[in-house]
Design an enzyme around this catalytic site. Structure first.
Site, short mmCIF file in Angstrom:
data_model
loop_
_atom_site.label_atom_id
_atom_site.label_comp_id
_atom_site.label_asym_id
_atom_site.label_seq_id
_atom_site.Cartn_x
_atom_site.Cartn_y
_atom_site.Cartn_z
N HIS A 73 -10.06 -0.27 3.65
CA HIS A 73 -9.16 -1.32 4.14
C HIS A 73 -8.02 -1.59 3.18
O HIS A 73 -7.15 -2.43 3.46
CB HIS A 73 -9.93 -2.61 4.44
CG HIS A 73 -10.77 -3.12 3.30
ND1 HIS A 73 -10.22 -3.62 2.15
CD2 HIS A 73 -12.11 -3.21 3.16
CE1 HIS A 73 -11.19 -4.02 1.34
NE2 HIS A 73 -12.35 -3.77 1.92
N HIS A 74 -7.98 -0.90 2.04
CA HIS A 74 -6.85 -0.95 1.11
C HIS A 74 -6.54 -2.37 0.63
O HIS A 74 -5.37 -2.74 0.45
CB HIS A 74 -5.60 -0.32 1.74
CG HIS A 74 -5.86 0.98 2.41
ND1 HIS A 74 -6.27 2.11 1.73
CD2 HIS A 74 -5.81 1.33 3.73
CE1 HIS A 74 -6.45 3.11 2.58
NE2 HIS A 74 -6.18 2.66 3.81
N CYS A 75 -7.58 -3.16 0.45
CA CYS A 75 -7.39 -4.57 0.05
C CYS A 75 -6.50 -5.30 1.05
O CYS A 75 -5.71 -6.18 0.68
CB CYS A 75 -6.82 -4.68 -1.36
SG CYS A 75 -7.86 -3.94 -2.62
N ALA A 76 -6.60 -4.91 2.30
CA ALA A 76 -5.76 -5.51 3.35
C ALA A 76 -6.59 -5.73 4.60
O ALA A 76 -6.22 -5.32 5.70
CB ALA A 76 -4.57 -4.60 3.65
N GLN A 77 -7.73 -6.41 4.44
CA GLN A 77 -8.62 -6.64 5.58
C GLN A 77 -7.95 -7.44 6.71
O GLN A 77 -8.17 -7.12 7.89
CB GLN A 77 -9.89 -7.32 5.10
CG GLN A 77 -10.80 -6.39 4.31
CD GLN A 77 -12.01 -7.10 3.75
OE1 GLN A 77 -11.89 -8.11 3.06
NE2 GLN A 77 -13.19 -6.57 4.03
#
Length: 282
Positions: free
Chosen positions: A235-239
């Site tokens: 999630h690339h620290c972008a939940q």
């Protein structure tokens, strides 16, 4: 995202999240409309880390400053891929991580306007950041040193300094143009593969996020890894963004000054092979 979310909870302030478009890019018109006379801080990424879109910081800063708000810019995804002028863009604060610009991990840079740094209280206390200590009161040093308590990360500073010097001397407009061409090449190649969804748009910078229908991004990343192709999946620290896109995660390819067109072609061919493998296509 998280520091502002938690600060808003502590201060009982309103935390407003700007909406995104279906391709995962920021809706700039909605962002600007959300800046009102009640706004105190506008925190944005100059380049987002999933869709790779570049935000018009100068335009955002002008709107924010007109209502007395402070602009904090996350430059981690931008600093290694375009020329950055913090004063020209109107950033009050600008931050990036050392490892994003080919330096060591565990260190970074925070630029802040001198008048704001002078006004703000320190966040840590210890050696070097003090001016005078008495039994009943202590005073702080001026300028940035006020925020650098204790023994600094000396080895990291030296390493980051070397990386910045190398970058300044070796990376130029031609390198940036090459990265743009690689992004265009990859986006076009992936878009031509059935069952592949590519996020962002043609203006995406240095990053291409995508998914293969019916296949979890971690499985696709593992397949690519076995082909000696390094990507990131998750999630690339972008939940919150993943939730808005309706996916659990994406696969992300990120470019640097060391990449070339052959790397892109290998990735495209590997994704084609992954589709055949996972979808049972001969």
């Amino acid at each position: 995202f998280i520091p502002w979310q938690q600060l808003a909870k502590r201060q009982q302030a309103t935390f407003t999240v700007t909406p995104v478009k279906p391709d995962g890019t920021v809706d700039i018109a909605a962002l600007l409309a959300a800046i009102t006379p009640q706004t105190k801080v506008v925190a944005v990424a100059q380049v987002t880390n999933v869709a790779g879109d570049t935000l018009p910081i100068a335009k955002i800063a002008a709107k924010a400053h007109a209502v007395g708000a402070v602009v904090v810019v996350d430059g981690a995804q931008a600093v290694a891929h375009l020329a950055v002028d913090v004063q020209a863009m109107g950033a009050d604060f600008y931050a990036f991580s050392g490892h994003k610009i080919y330096g060591p991990t565990g260190i970074g840079v925070l630029y802040g306007r001198a008048d704001l740094l002078q006004h703000m209280p320190p966040i840590q206390f210890g050696g070097e950041m003090i001016s005078e200590v008495r039994d009943d009161v202590s005073t702080w040093a001026d300028g940035p040193i006020k925020y650098e308590a204790g023994t600094p990360h000396i080895a990291g500073v030296i390493g980051l300094g070397a990386a910045l010097t190398w970058f300044d001397q070796s990376v130029n407009a031609a390198a940036f143009d090459n990265e743009h061409q690689l992004v265009d090449q990859l986006r076009a190649g992936l878009a031509a593969i059935p069952d592949v969804t590519v996020y962002g748009n043609q203006a995406s910078l240095a990053t291409v996020s995508f998914n293969l229908t019916g296949i979890h991004p971690h499985d696709l990343a593992t397949f690519l890894d076995e082909q000696q192709i390094a990507v990131r999946a998750g999630h690339h620290c972008a939940q919150p963004l993943m939730a808005r896109l309706g996916v659990p995660a994406t696969v992300r390819a990120s470019f640097g000054v060391y990449n070339n067109a052959d790397d892109v072609e290998r990735l495209i061919q590997a994704v084609q092979a992954a589709r055949r493998y996972f979808h049972g296509i001969d």
